[in-house]
Scaffold this motif. Structure first.
Motif, PDB file in Angstrom:
ATOM      1  N   ILE A 312       0.834  -1.206   0.000  1.00  0.00           N
ATOM      2  CA  ILE A 312       0.000   0.000   0.000  1.00  0.00           C
ATOM      3  C   ILE A 312       0.864   1.249   0.000  1.00  0.00           C
ATOM      4  N   TRP A 313       1.966   1.236   0.744  1.00  0.00           N
ATOM      5  CA  TRP A 313       2.851   2.404   0.773  1.00  0.00           C
ATOM      6  C   TRP A 313       3.424   2.685  -0.606  1.00  0.00           C
ATOM      7  N   LEU A 314       3.818   1.629  -1.313  1.00  0.00           N
ATOM      8  CA  LEU A 314       4.423   1.812  -2.634  1.00  0.00           C
ATOM      9  C   LEU A 314       3.404   2.280  -3.673  1.00  0.00           C
ATOM     10  N   VAL A 315       2.211   1.666  -3.687  1.00  0.00           N
ATOM     11  CA  VAL A 315       1.255   1.982  -4.759  1.00  0.00           C
ATOM     12  C   VAL A 315       0.508   3.287  -4.503  1.00  0.00           C
ATOM     13  N   THR A 316       0.496   3.766  -3.264  1.00  0.00           N
ATOM     14  CA  THR A 316      -0.202   5.028  -2.969  1.00  0.00           C
ATOM     15  C   THR A 316       0.760   6.181  -2.755  1.00  0.00           C
ATOM     16  N   LEU A 317       2.039   5.962  -3.020  1.00  0.00           N
ATOM     17  CA  LEU A 317       3.034   7.003  -2.830  1.00  0.00           C
ATOM     18  C   LEU A 317       2.698   8.225  -3.700  1.00  0.00           C
ATOM     19  N   ARG A 318       2.689   9.399  -3.072  1.00  0.00           N
ATOM     20  CA  ARG A 318       2.384  10.661  -3.747  1.00  0.00           C
ATOM     21  C   ARG A 318       1.004  10.662  -4.412  1.00  0.00           C
ATOM     22  N   ARG A 327      -3.734   4.138   5.878  1.00  0.00           N
ATOM     23  CA  ARG A 327      -3.445   3.303   7.054  1.00  0.00           C
ATOM     24  C   ARG A 327      -4.441   2.154   7.177  1.00  0.00           C
ATOM     25  N   LEU A 328      -5.692   2.441   6.874  1.00  0.00           N
ATOM     26  CA  LEU A 328      -6.688   1.374   6.920  1.00  0.00           C
ATOM     27  C   LEU A 328      -6.408   0.322   5.851  1.00  0.00           C
ATOM     28  N   LEU A 329      -6.112   0.773   4.626  1.00  0.00           N
ATOM     29  CA  LEU A 329      -5.796  -0.149   3.536  1.00  0.00           C
ATOM     30  C   LEU A 329      -4.559  -0.979   3.846  1.00  0.00           C
ATOM     31  N   ALA A 330      -3.597  -0.393   4.536  1.00  0.00           N
ATOM     32  CA  ALA A 330      -2.366  -1.110   4.845  1.00  0.00           C
ATOM     33  C   ALA A 330      -2.588  -2.276   5.793  1.00  0.00           C
ATOM     34  N   TRP A 331      -3.707  -2.264   6.486  1.00  0.00           N
ATOM     35  CA  TRP A 331      -3.959  -3.352   7.443  1.00  0.00           C
ATOM     36  C   TRP A 331      -5.034  -4.319   6.951  1.00  0.00           C
ATOM     37  N   ILE A 332      -6.065  -3.814   6.307  1.00  0.00           N
ATOM     38  CA  ILE A 332      -7.224  -4.632   5.978  1.00  0.00           C
ATOM     39  C   ILE A 332      -7.062  -5.291   4.606  1.00  0.00           C
ATOM     40  N   ALA A 333      -6.977  -6.615   4.578  1.00  0.00           N
ATOM     41  CA  ALA A 333      -6.905  -7.353   3.311  1.00  0.00           C
ATOM     42  C   ALA A 333      -7.314  -8.803   3.540  1.00  0.00           C
ATOM     43  N   PRO A 334      -8.549  -9.060   3.960  1.00  0.00           N
ATOM     44  CA  PRO A 334      -8.979 -10.449   4.176  1.00  0.00           C
ATOM     45  C   PRO A 334      -9.147 -11.187   2.851  1.00  0.00           C
ATOM     46  N   ARG A 335      -8.792 -12.454   2.837  1.00  0.00           N
ATOM     47  CA  ARG A 335      -8.968 -13.269   1.637  1.00  0.00           C
ATOM     48  C   ARG A 335     -10.236 -14.097   1.776  1.00  0.00           C
ATOM     49  N   GLY A 336     -10.783 -14.499   0.604  1.00  0.00           N
ATOM     50  CA  GLY A 336     -12.062 -15.196   0.625  1.00  0.00           C
ATOM     51  C   GLY A 336     -12.132 -16.363  -0.327  1.00  0.00           C
TER      52      GLY A 336
END
Length: 613
Positions: A312-318, A327-336
């Protein structure tokens, strides 16, 4: 056990798990996987007696329906608001996430490179079937929810296609990295174009009445399966991209039956997800589970604590994505389910192609699913609240139609910390509300603008209270789809309509209050000096004593109740409930009640002062 018996057992276990999860307010997938493991490897009650290739194809058809429903739920209006963020998550996100996950799988999990790369592609997906219920429970703001929803739905078919192309590279020794990029581009352009074209054709045929109403849902289901099959004929796993594009196009066309079609697909998706999460774990063996050592556990931890945040840090840089959302995206990534189904397809295929570590795909992915669903499911809401990304508790009333009674009810509820919004299409009618400090919405309450404006207003109940009975029914029925039909009400029709001339229950909402009093009568009572009173219920003075009071004062009109936690409910003869001790009961009555010994204390909701009963 016969095939029919196994099928019934899977369906009963799947839907039973969904009901239990809804009751306990926990992610359903946790219970579904546990039940699947119990019925399969542990108890041996469910035995999937199919060839791996046949099972994979059947699972693929189910996943196609699920992704179509996800695509149909996406709205272009969301993309217009947060399109740049969605673009970064769906264009830059998959290759970055695949590479970082593969590196972690190789050096932390100890998995061979070919299998690690396939695993990296599979774990690109963030399941929409998991994200959607978590978003509903957490009450995220619309833009924040849109980022997670679009990422989950769009990246699923991309991840599956990347997994297939990577598998093809190693298992069939065809092409190189260039072939992966070419194959992905082909899947997006050709598969996505075919799906979009079929979706457009179906939408036009539905609009023009070429298809009878009773055949639209069945035809749509068959079309989804057909497009998935044709897409896979063009290139394996391209069908998932095709059906996602088909759902996206069809869902954004102006179709009168869109909601009906979407609800049909949602119901079917629940059945498919429930069944697949029983069947796929049932294919695991005890040896598969024993293969999970400490290195795999460490890989899952690194995946959650390092790979996702770094991605998330790399793809949302600038980018212009707000910091709390990042910050929310950096933590939340449940698989299904898509990750589980894809692993179930490629795991045995990798083993057959000469890669023993392919046996780790299915158990590793299931461990990722279980851990991410549990951890993210229980931390999403607290983290979102801490970051200020939630809409707050949904405990409010939307009153559609400005009137003297509506103003009195709004003021009474606001004094007791219940959120109230009054909506009306006549600007002047809202002036008394604005002067009283009541939140208002000017415009058509069923418009897309209203949908966006009221999304964060904390509404939990709807009261259609205009002077048009049929418009009230339209509003309450339409908004009942979002807020629940048990929370959408309308005022009783005007006197003289008659039961035979009135709308049937199936075409209207539940009547509010006593089910008999219309808007004209309510406004007349307010004009005559009646006020909204609040009675505090105790163990000594409860519902029975309150009913006796109403028995002696037939003109009093019950309105609603606020329980000890502050939750509000409207009274309705169609939705009966029992206010518990500690609740505050609201009713419309004369300004001054004759003194009786029945009511020890009555608080006047209009000014908050205590008056004698």
């Amino acid at each position: 056990m016969t095939l029919a018996t196994s099928l019934v057992l899977v369906l009963v276990a799947g839907l039973g798990s969904q009901l239990l999860a809804a009751r306990l307010r926990i992610p359903a997938i946790v219970i579904l996987i546990a039940v699947g493991l119990i019925l399969g490897p542990i108890a041996g009650l469910v035995d999937v007696d199919l060839e791996p290739e046949q099972l994979s194809e059947l699972i693929g058809l189910g996943v196609a329906v699920i992704l179509f429903e996800g695509g149909m739920s996406l709205r272009f209006s969301e993309f217009r608001r947060v399109g740049k963020g969605i673009g970064r998550l769906t264009v830059l996100g998959p290759p970055v996430a695949m590479a970082l996950t593969a590196i972690a799988a190789r050096y932390v999990g100890g998995i061979d490179w070919p299998v690690a790369l396939v695993l990296g592609a599979i774990l690109v997906v963030t399941g929409p079937t998991v994200i959607a219920p978590l978003l509903r429970q957490a009450g995220l703001r619309r833009d924040s929810a849109a980022l997670l929803k679009w990422e989950g739905i769009v990246n699923d078919p991309i991840g599956v296609t990347l997994a297939f192309l990577t598998f093809q590279l190693f298992a069939l020794s065809e092409g190189g990295l260039g072939s992966i990029a070419t194959g992905l581009l082909y899947a997006i352009v050709v598969g996505g174009g075919m799906g979009a074209g079929v979706g457009l054709l179906l939408g036009v045929s539905f609009r023009r009445g070429w298809v009878p109403s009773h055949l639209k849902s069945p035809l749509l289901l068959v079309a989804v399966l057909l497009v998935a099959g044709l897409g896979n004929r063009l290139q394996d796993e391209t069908g998932l991209l095709a059906v996602t594009a088909m759902g996206l196009v069809l869902g954004n066309m102006r179709l009168a039956e869109r909601e009906q079609l979407l609800h049909f697909k949602e119901g079917l998706t629940v059945v498919l997800v429930s069944s697949l999460f029983i069947v796929i774990p049932a294919t695991l063996t005890a040896d598969d589970l024993r293969a999970l050592d400490w290195r795999i556990v460490a890989f899952v931890a690194v995946l959650m604590l390092a790979v996702r945040p770094l991605t998330i840090w790399l793809v949302t840089l600038r980018s212009d994505i707000p910091t709390p959302d990042r910050r929310l995206l950096a933590w939340i990534a449940p698989r299904g389910i898509v990750a589980a189904a894809t692993a179930g397809s490629f795991g045995p295929a990798m083993v057959a192609a000469g890669y023993p570590d392919g046996a780790l795909l299915v158990p590793t992915v299931f461990l990722v699913i279980i851990v991410t669903v549990v951890v993210h499911g229980f931390t999403l809401a607290p983290l979102a609240r801490r970051l200020g990304l939630t809409t707050g508790a949904r405990n409010g009333l939307l009153i559609v139609g400005a009137s003297p009674f509506g103003l009195a009810l709004a003021e009474a509820l606001r004094r007791r910390d219940v959120l109230v919004t009054v909506a009306d299409g006549r600007y002047q009618s809202l002036q008394p509300m604005r002067m009283a400090g009541v939140r208002t919405y000017f415009g058509e309450v069923l418009s897309e603008h209203a949908d966006e404006a009221l999304a964060e207003s904390g509404v939990s109940h709807v009261l259609a209270a205009t002077d048009n009975d049929y418009y009230n029914a339209l509003v309450a029925r339409s908004l009942g789809i979002e807020y629940g039909f048990h929370r959408s009400f309308q005022l009783a029709p005007a006197e003289g309509t008659g039961e035979r001339r009135a709308l049937t229950f199936e075409r209207r909402a539940s009547f509010a209050f006593d089910g008999r009093t219309d808007l004209v009568t309510l406004d007349e009572r307010i004009a005559a000096g009646w006020r909204i009173h609040a009675t505090h219920l105790t163990k000594e003075y409860g519902l029975r004593e309150l009913a006796q009071r109403f028995g002696g004062d037939e003109d009093a009109i019950p309105l609603g109740a606020i329980d000890a936690s502050g939750a509000f409910r409207l009274v309705s003869p169609d939705q009966r409930f029992l206010p518990l001790p500690g609740s505050t009961f609201l009713y419309l009555g004369a300004a001054r009640q004759p003194a009786t010994g029945a009511v020890p204390r009555v608080d006047d909701a209009s000014d908050g002062t205590a008056t004698g009963a």
